[in-house]
Design a protein around this motif. Structure first.
Motif, short mmCIF file in Angstrom:
data_model
loop_
_atom_site.label_atom_id
_atom_site.label_comp_id
_atom_site.label_asym_id
_atom_site.label_seq_id
_atom_site.Cartn_x
_atom_site.Cartn_y
_atom_site.Cartn_z
N GLY A 134 1.14 -1.95 -7.63
CA GLY A 134 0.88 -1.12 -6.46
C GLY A 134 1.40 0.29 -6.62
N ARG A 273 -7.10 7.00 0.82
CA ARG A 273 -7.27 5.64 1.32
C ARG A 273 -6.87 4.62 0.27
NH1 ARG A 273 -13.13 5.89 4.52
NH2 ARG A 273 -12.45 7.35 6.17
N LEU A 274 -7.25 4.87 -1.00
CA LEU A 274 -6.90 3.95 -2.06
C LEU A 274 -5.38 3.83 -2.21
CD1 LEU A 274 -7.79 2.08 -4.32
CD2 LEU A 274 -7.93 4.08 -5.84
N GLN A 275 -4.69 4.94 -2.06
CA GLN A 275 -3.23 4.91 -2.14
C GLN A 275 -2.63 4.13 -0.97
OE1 GLN A 275 -2.75 9.19 -2.42
NE2 GLN A 275 -2.00 9.00 -4.52
N VAL A 277 -4.13 1.56 0.51
CA VAL A 277 -4.35 0.16 0.15
C VAL A 277 -3.32 -0.29 -0.88
CG1 VAL A 277 -5.95 -1.44 -0.97
CG2 VAL A 277 -6.80 0.23 0.68
N ALA A 278 -3.05 0.57 -1.86
CA ALA A 278 -2.05 0.24 -2.86
C ALA A 278 -0.67 0.06 -2.21
CB ALA A 278 -1.98 1.33 -3.93
N VAL A 280 -0.16 -1.17 0.76
CA VAL A 280 -0.15 -2.50 1.39
C VAL A 280 0.11 -3.58 0.34
CG1 VAL A 280 -1.55 -4.20 2.62
CG2 VAL A 280 -1.69 -1.77 3.25
N VAL A 281 -0.54 -3.45 -0.83
CA VAL A 281 -0.29 -4.39 -1.93
C VAL A 281 1.18 -4.35 -2.34
CG1 VAL A 281 -0.82 -4.92 -4.34
CG2 VAL A 281 -2.66 -4.27 -2.77
#
Length: 292
Positions: A134, A273-275, A277-278, A280-281
């Motif tokens: 992540g 947005r991708l960051q 999501v990362a 959250v992971v």
């Protein structure tokens, strides 16, 4: 499990310290900004240690040779790690520099297991891997984010060195008074910061006296960084005296979303947005590592 809220408080204070250090880095440079946390943190660390020792009945000092060696090794490693972190922030962004520093989590697990005999469960190792993935996604440059030369190396290097220094500090706190971890932790912080202050001030006085002058010139901001740094270190040391470094560093990743919010508010930095999501992971990995 009291070490978990202690760690969260330490992470929040560390973000505040990093922000204050970054604000003085322009004139003082990375080594001058590194001196800020030690020079201006030492008076606060001394007061915190005195209060903790006075408030702990039955506390006894055991300044063994191992204690002094662990303090000296951890102090030197932390100086190098702090300068590397500030360099990474300068060459990328505040939030991404902090994210790369969190590579200290897997390094903390490895150093603790290989060098100091810490025992953590399989879930903690899996959680550490998830967190690492992540953080790698968070650290990857995209969009308006520009990474100048050496930013990734400096960020990951700071994580590895911070992890090793943290294990040294854990050993020092356990050696000084294992029966009273809070008092032992704050006394260890005071001694470590005294070593760091004398060492780095002496080096800069010979090689870069202008950095010292720049630090003194912004003493108001430096006092804030010193207070937050001493308080954060005392809480980090306490948490690490109560738990192996790996799980503490896992929960400490809560620093990452705090840093992202601080970077957006103070330095107009944004995450994609991708960051998010990362992130959250990464949070899932943090839970796994803490429970493991």
């Amino acid at each position: 499990m009291i070490w978990i809220p202690i760690t969260i408080a330490a992470a929040a204070l560390q973000v505040a310290r990093n922000a204050a250090q970054r604000s003085v880095m322009g004139g003082a440079g990375p080594w001058g900004a590194t001196l800020v946390r030690f020079l201006f943190g030492l008076p606060f660390a001394t007061v915190f240690a005195a209060i903790a020792w006075w408030a702990t009945p039955g506390a006894q000092a055991h300044p063994t040779t191992w204690f002094w060696l662990a303090c000296a090794a951890g102090a030197g490693l932390q100086i190098a790690a702090t300068a590397a972190l500030l360099t990474a922030m300068q060459r990328s962004t505040f939030a991404l520099g902090t994210a790369m520093q969190q590579s200290g989590l897997p390094f903390a697990l490895v150093w603790g297991a290989l060098l100091f005999g810490d025992h953590v469960g399989p879930m903690a190792w899996i959680g550490g891997l998830v967190v690492t993935l992540g953080l790698a996604a968070l650290s990857w440059p995209r969009g308006e984010v520009v990474l100048r030369r050496g930013a990734v190396l400096a960020g990951l290097g700071s994580g590895a060195i911070f992890a090793l220094s943290a294990n040294c500090f854990r050993q020092a706190s356990l050696a000084f008074d294992p029966g009273h971890p809070v008092a032992s932790a704050f006394v260890t912080v005071m001694i470590v910061q005294a070593i760091q202050t004398v060492t780095l001030t002496s080096v800069l006085a010979v090689r870069n006296p202008a950095a010292i002058a720049a630090v003194v010139a912004v003493w108001r901001q430096s006092l804030g960084a010193g207070f937050c740094g001493a308080a954060a270190s005392g809480l980090w040391f306490t948490a690490m005296a109560l738990s192996p470094v790996g799980p503490v560093r896992a929960v400490g990743v809560v620093e990452m979303p705090i840093a992202a919010l601080a970077g957006r508010r103070l330095f107009s930095e944004r995450l994609t947005r991708l960051q998010i999501v990362a992130g959250v992971v990464t949070a899932l990995g943090v839970v796994m590592a803490a429970l493991g």
